[in-house]
Design a protein around this motif. Structure first.
Motif, mmCIF file in Angstrom:
data_model
loop_
_atom_site.group_PDB
_atom_site.id
_atom_site.type_symbol
_atom_site.label_atom_id
_atom_site.label_comp_id
_atom_site.label_asym_id
_atom_site.label_seq_id
_atom_site.Cartn_x
_atom_site.Cartn_y
_atom_site.Cartn_z
ATOM 1 N N THR A 100 41.461 52.930 44.492
ATOM 2 C CA THR A 100 42.091 52.846 43.163
ATOM 3 C C THR A 100 42.201 51.430 42.620
ATOM 4 O O THR A 100 42.578 51.246 41.463
ATOM 5 C CB THR A 100 43.518 53.449 43.173
ATOM 6 N N HIS A 102 40.139 48.971 41.737
ATOM 7 C CA HIS A 102 39.378 48.548 40.551
ATOM 8 C C HIS A 102 39.829 49.300 39.306
ATOM 9 O O HIS A 102 39.962 48.720 38.226
ATOM 10 C CB HIS A 102 37.870 48.712 40.750
ATOM 11 N N TYR A 103 40.099 50.560 39.437
ATOM 12 C CA TYR A 103 40.537 51.349 38.279
ATOM 13 C C TYR A 103 41.886 50.860 37.768
ATOM 14 O O TYR A 103 42.124 50.800 36.568
ATOM 15 C CB TYR A 103 40.630 52.823 38.683
ATOM 16 N N ARG A 104 42.778 50.497 38.691
ATOM 17 C CA ARG A 104 44.149 50.162 38.304
ATOM 18 C C ARG A 104 44.312 48.728 37.827
ATOM 19 O O ARG A 104 45.143 48.446 36.978
ATOM 20 C CB ARG A 104 45.121 50.404 39.464
ATOM 21 N N GLY A 141 36.197 56.533 42.998
ATOM 22 C CA GLY A 141 36.255 55.120 43.380
ATOM 23 C C GLY A 141 35.566 54.815 44.697
ATOM 24 O O GLY A 141 35.397 53.653 45.044
ATOM 25 N N ASN A 165 31.618 47.762 45.194
ATOM 26 C CA ASN A 165 32.592 48.838 45.395
ATOM 27 C C ASN A 165 32.692 49.212 46.868
ATOM 28 O O ASN A 165 31.793 48.898 47.653
ATOM 29 C CB ASN A 165 32.148 50.080 44.611
ATOM 30 N N ASN B 93 47.638 46.892 34.439
ATOM 31 C CA ASN B 93 47.117 48.196 34.857
ATOM 32 C C ASN B 93 46.519 49.003 33.706
ATOM 33 O O ASN B 93 46.101 50.147 33.903
ATOM 34 C CB ASN B 93 48.217 49.034 35.531
ATOM 35 N N LYS B 96 46.862 52.683 33.290
ATOM 36 C CA LYS B 96 46.354 53.621 34.297
ATOM 37 C C LYS B 96 47.304 53.760 35.481
ATOM 38 O O LYS B 96 47.231 54.721 36.239
ATOM 39 C CB LYS B 96 44.981 53.161 34.771
ATOM 40 N N HIS B 314 38.027 56.960 31.243
ATOM 41 C CA HIS B 314 36.759 56.963 31.982
ATOM 42 C C HIS B 314 36.378 55.589 32.530
ATOM 43 O O HIS B 314 35.482 55.494 33.355
ATOM 44 C CB HIS B 314 35.620 57.426 31.052
ATOM 45 N N GLY B 316 36.204 52.119 34.459
ATOM 46 C CA GLY B 316 36.653 51.305 35.584
ATOM 47 C C GLY B 316 36.800 51.995 36.926
ATOM 48 O O GLY B 316 37.329 51.392 37.851
ATOM 49 N N VAL B 317 36.353 53.250 37.041
ATOM 50 C CA VAL B 317 36.428 53.890 38.361
ATOM 51 C C VAL B 317 35.637 53.059 39.374
ATOM 52 O O VAL B 317 36.076 52.838 40.503
ATOM 53 C CB VAL B 317 35.894 55.336 38.306
#
Lengths: 325, 320
Positions: A100, A102-104, A141, A165, B93, B96, B314, B316-317
């Motif tokens: 998580t 990179h997404y966060r 992810g 990643n 963040n 997210k 969508h 940045g996963v």
């Protein structure tokens, strides 16, 4: 081209990455002095020293967490989990933290998690035989690859090491010493997310990955002798997976078997089958066929293990039915 | 490092700023102007402020949700905090994730997750990177008493000790893990006793004494920087509010709260620097006005920032 066995190809990828990039280091259980339980990392300690080939305590949670921390601090860690089954002991940081980040908050996590996976047809039993690609495919992810040849073992691992990643490489322990093949000597990168048509054919498509791609090629030879011309698509990458190559093959043959070693229910083959049904229903001349492991733990006794596992003979039988539909 | 007069005033400033930001956030949350709940470090500000202040800029911290002060010391602006709390598109963040999960490696801050003890192995890995590269840097992570009961704590502390990485382990023992008191969390006489089992130094510190925290962390960081490996520091404090702002915490004995209210780290430190001639009522009034204005402006600025767009879900996963 010179030939290597599968485990030698893995070692060569590690060796070359350690040579090429000072950020790369290895950590895991029994990997340095002992050279790993499958001897994949043998000789690396002597060449690269204890700062870059690190024996750890038996602590999968800390191995995965530490690889994550080192990755965000500018390193390119390659963590080995001794058997993929044991990733379960480090599942929490992997699915909650690593995947998580990179997404966060936009921070890349360039780390590799290598682990020998799959059954051995040698009584490895319930805790040294599992194929758990579907566990990780459910976690956004994480990338997941399952090489089925020595060349792909080197090329996908190299790609994984260079990827920004977290990438899980489920090496196929059945193939470690059984499979030999041509492997490029220098830099060799197999892009993550590209399937390979391992055998071209007209009558039916088999989509498989890992050891099952190997078994499916064996089955295709048997079927060829019967006049059945099978195309084998080796998926190679599970996340992301190559829908285009699979759908193009299905459009060509009109018949498809999805063969995987993991438990049938909710296995990754279910995702592949569902996608084919959604995207290529008009092209199908027969129902999509799934051939997979049973929904039981993987038993130790050879009689029971053989009953659990798909193999080339079961694939042959299944494809005969598919073609005769 | 020894503390100058100016350092002491800064320690006080950061504790006051931390509490002011959290008090304002409490009101915002109750008014429905935040995304998610609020978890404060009210009453334990001395630990994150003292610990973060003891580090060098190139060091890395992996703080937890009660460590507002650590973020502020590392240079996170209150505007960023409020934007994060409101889930704004340009916050750390990006909407997210919520809460004090701010991460920014350019300022040496690892973004925490709600599974708090996961910061331990990650901080271990940061410290391992420093060790491999032979850099004179340390990693510091904070965690609560509850985290010490998990496998992640054991694995990370043990491995940090075995590998002798430059890591400072700061336990903020505030007596409660949600509703679970210390007696249900561990059976050792003191939590810091666990250090013996790992073969590392352990320090027991009054967590409501900012200078004591600062001194212990400074010593542990110096040891780690010199190759001496990790130290476990137990900072004893008290959680003065609920687990989150929606937890009434009626399981906490009122006399316990009353006893600890007497030891409030900010009130204590103000008395101390006043006695040392470093602070007075005039400075206090000036600070009060400054904080009020800074907080008001920060909230105003944060509220004016754009919300995320639906399609951002969508993004940045994976890193490109």
């Amino acid at each position: 081209m010179r030939h290597l066995t599968y485990y030698q190809a893995v070692r060569e990828a590690l060796w070359q990455a350690l040579e090429a990039d000072p950020r790369v280091f290895l950590l895991g259980e029994d990997i340095a002095t002992y050279g790993g339980v499958y001897k994949v990392t043998e000789g690396l300690l002597e060449r690269f020293g204890p700062d870059r080939v690190i024996d750890t305590p038996i602590s999968e949670n800390a191995i995965i967490g530490a690889a994550t921390g080192a990755a965000i601090a500018g390193m390119r860690p390659i963590a080995e989990i001794q058997f993929a089954d044991f990733i379960a002991s480090g599942f929490d940081p992997l699915v909650n933290m690593t995947s998580t980040i990179h997404y966060r908050w936009g921070q890349p996590v360039p780390m590799v998690l290598r682990a020998p996976a799959g059954a051995t047809w040698a009584s490895a039993g319930p805790f040294h035989s599992q194929s758990m690609e579907a566990w990780f495919a459910q976690i956004p992810g994480l990338k997941v690859v399952m090489p089925a040849t020595p060349a792909d073992a080197k090329g996908l691992l190299t790609a994984a090491i260079r990827d920004p990643n977290p990438v899980i490489v489920l090496e196929q322990k059945y193939l470690y010493r059984r499979m030999t093949g041509p492997v490029p000597e220098g830099e060799h990168v197999v892009p993550i997310g590209e399937a390979q048509v391992a055998r071209e054919g007209r009558d039916a498509t088999i989509v498989a990955w890992g050891t099952m791609a190997f078994k499916s090629l064996q089955a295709a030879e048997i079927l060829a002798a019967e006049g059945i011309d099978v195309e084998v698509v080796d998926l190679r990458s599970i996340v992301p997976w190559d829908r285009e190559t699979v759908l193009a093959s299905v459009a060509k043959t009109g018949r498809v078997a999805v063969v995987y070693e993991a438990h049938r229910t909710a296995g990754f083959g279910a995702e592949v089958a569902a996608t084919i049904a959604e995207e290529a229903f008009q092209a199908l001349d027969a129902p999509i066929l799934r051939l997979a492991g049973l929904d039981t733990p993987i038993p130790a006794h050879p009689v029971l293990e053989a009953e659990y596992l798909p193999d080339e003979h079961k694939v042959v039988e299944a494809v005969r039915g598919l073609v005769g539909f | 490092m020894s503390l100058t007069d100016e350092h002491r005033r800064q320690l006080y400033y950061y504790m006051r700023l931390s509490r002011a930001v959290e008090d304002a956030a409490w009101a915002l949350n109750n008014q429905g102007r935040m995304v998610g709940r609020l978890y404060t470090g009210h009453g334990q500000e001395a630990i994150p402020v003292g610990a973060a202040y003891a580090l060098e800029p190139e060091d890395v911290i992996a703080p937890m949700y009660r460590d507002m002060g650590a973020h502020l010391v590392r240079g996170v602006d209150p505007v960023e905090v409020f934007a994060q709390f409101m889930g704004k598109r340009d916050s750390s963040n990006m909407g997210k994730d919520s809460g004090l999960h701010i991460g920014d490696m350019s300022r040496g801050i690892v973004g925490m997750i709600s599974v708090l003890p996961d910061s331990l192995p990650v901080a271990l890995g940061v410290a391992l990177a420093f060790k491999i590269r032979k850099e004179p840097r340390v990693a510091l992570t904070t965690f609560g008493d509850g985290s010490t009961s998990t496998g992640a704590f054991h694995e990370a502390v043990n491995m940090a000790a075995v590998l002798q990485v430059p890591l400072v382990l700061v336990c903020e023992n505030n007596g409660w893990a949600l509703s679970t008191p210390n007696a249900r969390e561990y059976a050792a006489a003191n939590l810091v006793d666990k250090a013996v089992g790992y073969g590392i130094p352990g320090r027991h510190v009054d967590g409501n004494d900012v200078e004591a925290v600062h001194a212990a962390v400074s010593e542990a960081a110096a040891l780690a920087r010199a190759g001496g490996g990790p130290t476990l520091i137990e900072c004893r404090t008290m959680r003065m509010r609920g687990h989150s702002n929606i937890d009434p915490a009626d399981y906490v004995p009122p006399e316990m709260l009353a006893e600890w209210a007497e030891r409030d780290p900010i009130h204590r430190y103000r008395a101390r620097i006043e006695a040392a001639g470093l602070w007075d009522a005039e400075r206090e009034a000036g600070l009060e006005a400054e904080l009020q204005e800074r907080i008001d402006q920060a909230i105003h600025q944060a509220e004016a920032m754009p919300e995320p767009e639906p399609e951002d879900v969508h993004v940045g996963v994976f890193a490109e």
